[in-house]
Motif scaffolding. Structure first.
Motif, mmCIF file in Angstrom:
data_model
loop_
_atom_site.group_PDB
_atom_site.id
_atom_site.type_symbol
_atom_site.label_atom_id
_atom_site.label_comp_id
_atom_site.label_asym_id
_atom_site.label_seq_id
_atom_site.Cartn_x
_atom_site.Cartn_y
_atom_site.Cartn_z
ATOM 1 N N GLY A 245 0.866 -1.170 0.141
ATOM 2 C CA GLY A 245 -0.093 0.080 0.107
ATOM 3 C C GLY A 245 0.651 1.289 -0.087
ATOM 4 N N ALA A 246 2.233 1.180 0.092
ATOM 5 C CA ALA A 246 2.730 2.397 0.109
ATOM 6 C C ALA A 246 2.738 3.214 -1.205
ATOM 7 C CB ALA A 246 4.563 1.913 0.357
ATOM 8 N N THR A 247 2.675 4.364 -0.993
ATOM 9 C CA THR A 247 2.499 5.360 -2.423
ATOM 10 C C THR A 247 3.558 6.477 -2.384
ATOM 11 O OG1 THR A 247 1.264 6.937 -0.831
ATOM 12 C CG2 THR A 247 -0.036 5.200 -2.228
ATOM 13 N N ALA A 248 4.659 6.325 -1.133
ATOM 14 C CA ALA A 248 5.722 7.123 -1.462
ATOM 15 C C ALA A 248 6.691 6.698 -0.532
ATOM 16 C CB ALA A 248 5.220 8.820 -1.159
ATOM 17 N N MET A 249 7.940 7.030 -0.818
ATOM 18 C CA MET A 249 9.012 6.558 -0.001
ATOM 19 C C MET A 249 9.940 7.731 0.125
ATOM 20 S SD MET A 249 12.293 3.711 -0.424
ATOM 21 C CE MET A 249 12.593 3.969 -1.884
ATOM 22 N N HIS A 250 10.263 8.114 1.403
ATOM 23 C CA HIS A 250 11.245 9.530 1.744
ATOM 24 C C HIS A 250 12.489 9.139 2.169
ATOM 25 C CE1 HIS A 250 6.891 10.873 1.057
ATOM 26 N NE2 HIS A 250 6.559 10.153 2.120
ATOM 27 N N LEU A 251 13.393 9.855 1.622
ATOM 28 C CA LEU A 251 14.861 9.588 2.160
ATOM 29 C C LEU A 251 15.377 10.903 2.609
ATOM 30 C CD1 LEU A 251 15.924 7.610 -0.842
ATOM 31 C CD2 LEU A 251 14.862 6.570 1.088
ATOM 32 N N GLU A 252 15.944 10.872 3.867
ATOM 33 C CA GLU A 252 16.571 11.970 4.305
ATOM 34 C C GLU A 252 18.168 11.724 4.775
ATOM 35 O OE1 GLU A 252 15.848 14.401 8.116
ATOM 36 O OE2 GLU A 252 14.421 14.989 6.800
ATOM 37 N N LEU A 253 19.108 12.439 4.031
ATOM 38 C CA LEU A 253 20.343 11.986 4.503
ATOM 39 C C LEU A 253 21.048 13.213 5.298
ATOM 40 C CD1 LEU A 253 22.574 9.825 3.774
ATOM 41 C CD2 LEU A 253 23.273 11.022 1.941
ATOM 42 N N SER A 254 21.397 13.097 6.341
ATOM 43 C CA SER A 254 22.066 14.548 7.235
ATOM 44 C C SER A 254 23.329 14.127 7.835
ATOM 45 C CB SER A 254 21.035 14.878 8.191
ATOM 46 O OG SER A 254 20.779 13.598 9.043
ATOM 47 N N ALA A 255 24.269 15.041 7.945
ATOM 48 C CA ALA A 255 25.451 15.080 8.637
ATOM 49 C C ALA A 255 25.248 14.925 10.109
ATOM 50 C CB ALA A 255 26.346 16.148 8.076
ATOM 51 N N ALA A 256 25.867 13.866 10.870
ATOM 52 C CA ALA A 256 25.961 13.666 12.006
ATOM 53 C C ALA A 256 26.698 14.765 12.934
ATOM 54 C CB ALA A 256 26.645 12.462 12.632
ATOM 55 N N ASP A 257 26.223 15.238 13.857
ATOM 56 C CA ASP A 257 26.968 16.352 14.689
ATOM 57 C C ASP A 257 28.314 16.057 14.899
ATOM 58 O OD1 ASP A 257 24.535 17.518 14.616
ATOM 59 O OD2 ASP A 257 24.076 16.630 16.834
ATOM 60 N N ASP A 258 29.135 17.258 14.553
ATOM 61 C CA ASP A 258 30.615 17.341 14.950
ATOM 62 C C ASP A 258 31.550 16.126 14.061
ATOM 63 O OD1 ASP A 258 30.287 19.271 16.605
ATOM 64 O OD2 ASP A 258 29.600 17.708 18.390
ATOM 65 N N HIS A 259 30.831 15.600 12.972
ATOM 66 C CA HIS A 259 31.431 14.839 12.275
ATOM 67 C C HIS A 259 31.517 15.210 10.654
ATOM 68 C CE1 HIS A 259 32.190 11.276 14.953
ATOM 69 N NE2 HIS A 259 30.699 11.708 15.426
ATOM 70 N N ARG A 260 32.819 15.125 10.097
ATOM 71 C CA ARG A 260 32.763 15.606 8.646
ATOM 72 C C ARG A 260 32.030 14.768 7.890
ATOM 73 N NH1 ARG A 260 36.288 14.733 4.398
ATOM 74 N NH2 ARG A 260 36.635 16.671 3.144
ATOM 75 N N SER A 261 31.446 15.022 6.734
ATOM 76 C CA SER A 261 30.505 13.935 5.760
ATOM 77 C C SER A 261 30.711 14.451 4.531
ATOM 78 C CB SER A 261 29.197 13.836 6.360
ATOM 79 O OG SER A 261 28.681 12.771 5.643
ATOM 80 N N THR A 262 30.936 13.473 3.598
ATOM 81 C CA THR A 262 30.785 13.687 2.134
ATOM 82 C C THR A 262 29.863 12.471 1.470
ATOM 83 O OG1 THR A 262 32.811 12.624 1.535
ATOM 84 C CG2 THR A 262 32.822 15.019 1.900
ATOM 85 N N ALA A 263 29.026 11.926 2.313
ATOM 86 C CA ALA A 263 28.123 10.663 2.254
ATOM 87 C C ALA A 263 26.958 11.157 0.853
ATOM 88 C CB ALA A 263 27.326 10.413 3.229
ATOM 89 N N PHE A 264 26.912 10.246 0.164
ATOM 90 C CA PHE A 264 25.940 10.677 -0.943
ATOM 91 C C PHE A 264 25.452 9.014 -1.292
ATOM 92 C CE2 PHE A 264 29.468 9.636 -3.735
ATOM 93 C CZ PHE A 264 29.091 9.139 -4.705
ATOM 94 N N ILE A 265 24.146 9.418 -1.892
ATOM 95 C CA ILE A 265 23.276 8.274 -2.410
ATOM 96 C C ILE A 265 23.270 8.361 -3.957
ATOM 97 C CG2 ILE A 265 21.275 6.843 -2.448
ATOM 98 C CD1 ILE A 265 20.596 7.407 0.466
ATOM 99 N N ARG A 266 23.912 7.796 -4.811
ATOM 100 C CA ARG A 266 24.185 8.005 -6.157
ATOM 101 C C ARG A 266 22.895 7.724 -7.002
ATOM 102 N NH1 ARG A 266 26.416 5.136 -10.784
ATOM 103 N NH2 ARG A 266 27.546 6.588 -12.246
ATOM 104 N N THR A 267 22.390 6.629 -6.621
ATOM 105 C CA THR A 267 21.045 5.918 -7.352
ATOM 106 C C THR A 267 20.275 5.104 -6.345
ATOM 107 O OG1 THR A 267 22.511 5.749 -9.188
ATOM 108 C CG2 THR A 267 20.538 4.473 -9.432
ATOM 109 N N LEU A 268 18.951 5.074 -6.626
ATOM 110 C CA LEU A 268 18.204 4.324 -5.879
ATOM 111 C C LEU A 268 17.725 3.161 -6.738
ATOM 112 C CD1 LEU A 268 15.227 6.601 -4.518
ATOM 113 C CD2 LEU A 268 17.296 5.752 -3.577
ATOM 114 N N PHE A 269 17.973 1.793 -6.134
ATOM 115 C CA PHE A 269 17.813 0.839 -7.081
ATOM 116 C C PHE A 269 16.573 0.023 -7.019
ATOM 117 C CE2 PHE A 269 22.127 1.672 -6.630
ATOM 118 C CZ PHE A 269 22.773 1.643 -8.005
ATOM 119 N N ARG A 270 15.769 -0.239 -8.083
ATOM 120 C CA ARG A 270 14.611 -1.016 -7.945
ATOM 121 C C ARG A 270 14.723 -2.488 -7.641
ATOM 122 N NH1 ARG A 270 14.443 2.063 -13.095
ATOM 123 N NH2 ARG A 270 12.944 3.659 -13.150
#
Length: 955
Positions: free
Chosen positions: A654-679
């Motif tokens: 029954g899902a009609t939407a998927m939501h993704l949220e990526l955030s930097a953790a406090d006091d930590h350096r980050s260049t994390a990324f999601i390049r692609t969502l895979f079906r």
């Protein structure tokens, strides 16, 4: 997978400073030969540098005039043959027309005006000569990489061609004269013959004194009986770069800067029409090129290594037309070795493209070599790593190897964007070069036949796992050249008279085309726990092997498991004659409870040598339900470089939407990324916005997936931007489930004095209340084109009429798996009235969405879908639909309400009625079109879209 992606990311890198005059013997790390110990092997065996081997480059063409591809180390021309199967360089011929005195040839232009040309000198015309006339029109290349082939500032030049033939002579006796300087005089042009006869080339004359380097090195092939001249050149650049990696010698004129097999010869088999997106292939081009290479190997008695750094994604893995064709061709031609790029559609699992999916093809994943990372990118890594874009295995026991996929190499002189490219396109020719080295050694020792299966096996046996990556990422790993040579000697010693071609493995696999495939791939919410996983292994023999040899075949192997959860029920397997044998494996469910990716191999051992790997993959997903509020938070996550952190997400019913949220953790350096969502089927959806960079203040990124959400297990892969960066991040995944009735708005009421309006209802299928804001928009109008194409008529064209109130068009196409499997490419262009392309795209998989802005004013443009069928002479018919949305400059807002409120709380299981009304009456849509837009409910708590209901209505 899309046509193998090509990206130039840097120019020539410089090695660190040294004292002036010092003798510099540092290796050229811009093309790392140390990663696979090729430099070590060639120091020990300089005579086995690929000599005696031909590498066929099936690509955009090869520029045989650039330093590095112009000559062999032992002397002589490196590029021995060029053929163009793409149709890009085709020039039609017609009988030449002479004036009355027969001292001039006359051609009548499109406007009817006569043009006169000075014929070739009489001394070049044999008795009984017949002259033919043709025109190479520069305007045909206006949408290519080199629209001005002679760089004179004009793009509509016409280069006249005169072909001289005799009645008795064949096409190798024909002479071709090309008016390279546009003076309409062939008497001062050199005669040219078919390139493979004399290796003759020409360049177009350049008049600008400030730029005298030739743009293109060209050659010709003439086919008098077909009334055709074919001009070969590389105006894409990709093929020239690939050729240098495989076999370049003194690349860019630099001492000791060589490709993998510098002594090998090159054969350019052009399959890409560079006027199309990415140099897309054309109908039959791949098939004809491979057949030419196989015929060359038979007629010349030499092994031919084919490199194909081309491909697209595939959902019928191993069953696309080109996969099946290559499987048959390789088996019938054991001296034909085919290397292919695995694809640039990773890092999600089960993303191998076609034709890399063919079992007999050697498919290569891409590595970033440690020395290349240091000297080109300034990145410090301890060992080679698999690149974040490299396609992965899953449904197939692929890739076969992993080799360096970042390299500097040869490029045509018109290229101004550097010579350092990345991609599995670069890894495949590296592997092809290694194959050439192995064959060179074997032939020097008297082995005239070197079977493709031996080469594949030798490279695999030499490979070492890449730390931090598994068999789905890189197969057996990174090959080692000295070890591969030792393995090949052993294989030849044991099997030179043996009948075996390869083993065919089948086992139950839910995602496979027929319910069984070469691997056990369980990407479902269940897997075998009350019954064994049974692998059936069948010996496959060479077609020429006689019955007696088949009957006498016998082998025994020891079995070993690499994973505790993957338990063997036997210790040996035995083959006799043509009989199949089975391996039974049981899975320990207690060890497969935590969400994640589980990969185990059953190895068939001949002594210490792994002969075959039976791959078992179990995906255990994260589940979303009432208990966790259809939301999971993954806090304080860490990812090291390009080693993907994988999350497998089961979309709840029954899902009609998927939501993704990526955030930097406090006091930590980050260049994390999601390049692609895979079906769930492994194909990807690009999400370029999901990137963090705490150095630049980008601390949060989010993404909503609505209309493309489908049931099954999705995969998210988080990596860092660079291979040497460690990132910390938080990830949140949440689902909404608002079901619309109807699922699409197809009609509305439009009474006099009122704007269009209508009704619908939404039902919350989840167990938590959802407070939402309601809105909508009428974006424009839509037209659907039903298309039917065949190999003879392989271009579907549609008229796109821009009006002043339209700001852009959005083009969508979704083909079936079976239709897309017919093709080797689908190129998409939108041409303005002059023929200039406003949009140049390609279908990397069977789903396409593209957008192009209006050229302004009122214009009729042509949208073209040009498909490349594998089989040019088949009676296939491909049917599909193309949806074109004309988007208004000023879209019309739509009020969506419950009663008088544009916000609403949706309670579980309650069908909630809503009304909608346009704020103004839209203009009447053109004939044959429908109004198009959407209604939307947005979660008030976080601003994410909970559901989007499409509108497609006539009135």
């Amino acid at each position: 997978m899309r046509k193998i992606a090509l990206l130039a990311i840097a120019g020539i890198a410089l090695i660190g400073t040294r004292p002036a005059g010092a003798d510099d013997h540092l290796p050229w790390t811009q093309l790392s030969l140390s990663t696979c110990a090729i430099d070590e092997y060639l120091r020990a065996h300089p005579e086995y540098d690929g000599r005696g081997v031909v590498i066929a480059v099936l690509d955009t063409g090869v520029d045989m005039g650039v330093p590095g591809l112009d000559r062999l180390p032992q002397g002589g021309v490196k590029v021995v043959d060029v053929q163009d199967f793409s149709g890009e360089g085709d020039v039609e011929l017609s009988p030449a027309i002479f004036n009355e005195s027969r001292d001039r040839i006359i051609h009548y232009a499109d406007d009817g005006s006569p043009q006169t040309f000075v014929p070739p000198p009489p001394g070049s015309l044999p008795d009984g000569a017949k002259l033919w006339f043709g025109l190479l029109e520069e305007k045909a290349f206006q949408n290519g990489s080199v629209p001005d082939v002679n760089d004179n500032g004009d793009r509509d030049d016409e280069f006249a061609i005169c072909v001289v033939t005799t009645e008795e002579g064949g096409h190798d006796d024909a002479l071709v004269f090309i008016d390279t300087d546009l003076d309409r005089d062939w008497s001062d042009e050199k005669p040219l013959r078919n390139y493979r006869v004399a290796q003759e080339t020409f360049t177009f004359a350049r008049t600008r004194k400030e730029a005298q380097l030739p743009q293109l090195t060209c050659a010709i092939n003439v086919f008098p009986r077909k009334r055709l001249v074919v001009v070969h050149f590389d105006d894409g650049g990709h093929g020239t770069h690939v050729a240098g990696i495989a076999a370049g010698y003194r690349i860019n004129g630099q001492d000791r800067f060589n490709g993998v097999a510098p002594g090998a010869k090159i054969m350019s088999l052009k399959i890409g029409d560079n006027r199309l997106s990415g140099g897309a292939t054309t109908t039959g081009a791949k098939k004809r090129a491979f057949e030419y290479a196989a015929r060359y190997a038979r007629e010349h008695g030499v092994p031919v290594v084919c490199n194909l750094s081309y491909g697209i994604n595939s959902e019928l893995e191993g069953y696309s037309d080109i996969d099946k064709f290559l499987e048959t061709l390789c088996r019938k031609n054991p001296n034909l070795i085919v290397c292919s790029s695995a694809g640039n559609n990773g890092p999600g699992i089960s993303s191998i493209g076609t034709p890399a999916a063919a079992d007999s093809v050697i498919s290569s994943a891409a590595l970033l070599a440690a020395d290349t990372a240091r000297d080109v990118m300034g990145a410090h890594i301890e060992h080679a790593v698999v690149t974040e874009f490299s396609s992965r295995g899953g449904e197939l026991n692929k890739p076969d190897l992993a080799t360096p996929g970042y390299a500097a190499s040869t490029v045509p002189l018109w290229n101004r964007r550097g010579d350092f490219f990345r991609g599995t396109s670069m890894a495949s020719p590296y592997t092809a070069g290694m194959a050439a080295l192995l064959i060179s050694e074997a032939r020097s020792q008297g082995h005239r036949t070197v079977r493709s299966s031996w080469i594949k096996s030798a490279l695999a046996r030499s490979a070492s796992p890449v730390p931090g990556f598994n068999v789905l990422d890189c197969g057996p790993g990174c090959p080692n050249m000295p070890k591969a040579a030792t393995a090949l000697r052993d294989i030849i010693g044991r099997a030179s008279t043996g009948p075996l071609f390869r083993y065919e493995v089948t086992t139950e696999s839910p995602f496979a085309v027929k319910g069984e495939g070469p691997t056990a791939y369980w990407r479902t919410t269940c897997f075998p726990i009350d019954r064994p996983q049974i692998f059936t292994i069948k010996p496959v023999f060479e077609p020429t092997v006689d019955a007696a040899a088949r009957r006498s075949f016998a082998r025994r192997y020891i079995l070993r498991s690499t994973a505790d959860w993957c338990r063997l029920e036997q210790t040996q397997i035995y083959f006799r004659a043509e009989q199949s044998a089975t391996v039974r494996v049981s899975y320990n469910a207690d060890m497969l409870r935590e969400p994640g990716l589980y990969v185990g191999q059953i190895e068939m051992l001949d002594g210490d040598t792994v002969v075959e790997r039976l791959v078992n993959t179990v995906v255990v997903p994260h589940r979303f339900n009432e208990a966790n509020g259809y939301k999971q938070e993954f806090a304080d996550q860490k990812v090291q470089g390009w080693q993907p952190k994988r999350y497998f997400i089961q979309a709840p019913t029954g899902a009609t939407a998927m939501h993704l949220e990526l955030s930097a953790a406090d006091d930590h350096r980050s260049t994390a990324f999601i390049r692609t969502l895979f079906r769930p089927n492994g194909t990807g959806i690009r999400v370029r916005a999901l990137r963090l960079n705490s150095d630049d203040g980008r601390l949060k990124a989010d993404y909503d997936l609505t209309d493309q959400l489908e049931p099954g297990i999705w995969e998210l892969c988080v990596t860092s931007r660079r291979p040497d960066e460690h990132s910390t991040y938080d990830l949140t995944v949440r689902f909404d489930g608002l079901a619309a009735t109807p699922a699409m708005v197809t009609s509305w009421s439009h009474t006099p004095g009122a704007t269009p309006n209508g009704k619908l209802s939404l039902t919350n299928l989840f167990d938590n209340p959802l407070a939402a804001d309601l809105s909508g928009k009428l974006e424009g109008y839509r037209k659907t084109f039903s298309q039917e194409i065949t190999p003879d008529e392989d271009a579907a064209t549609m008229t796109i009429k821009f009006e002043p109130d339209v700001t852009a068009v959005r083009v969508r196409c979704d083909m079936t798996e079976e239709v897309f499997a017919m093709f080797t490419d689908v190129a998409i262009n939108l041409f303005d009235p002059s023929g200039k392309s406003l949009m140049t795209e390609g279908m990397g998989d069977r789903h396409f969405t593209g957008r192009v802005r209006s050229p302004g004013g009122s214009k009729s443009c042509k949208l073209e879908f040009k498909a490349a069928f594998t089989y040019p002479d088949s009676d296939q018919t491909a049917e599909f639909e193309v949806i074109v949305d004309y988007l208004y400059k000023d879209p019309i807002p739509i009020e969506l309400k419950r009663g008088d409120d544009d916000d609403c709380t949706f309670y579980p299981g309650v069908k909630t009625p809503l009304t909608f009304k346009l704020r103004s009456t839209p203009p009447e849509s053109p004939k044959g079109t429908h109004h198009a837009g959407y209604l939307r409910a947005t979660n008030r708590a976080d601003g994410h879209v909970a559901v989007e209901i499409p509108i497609e209505t006539k009135d």
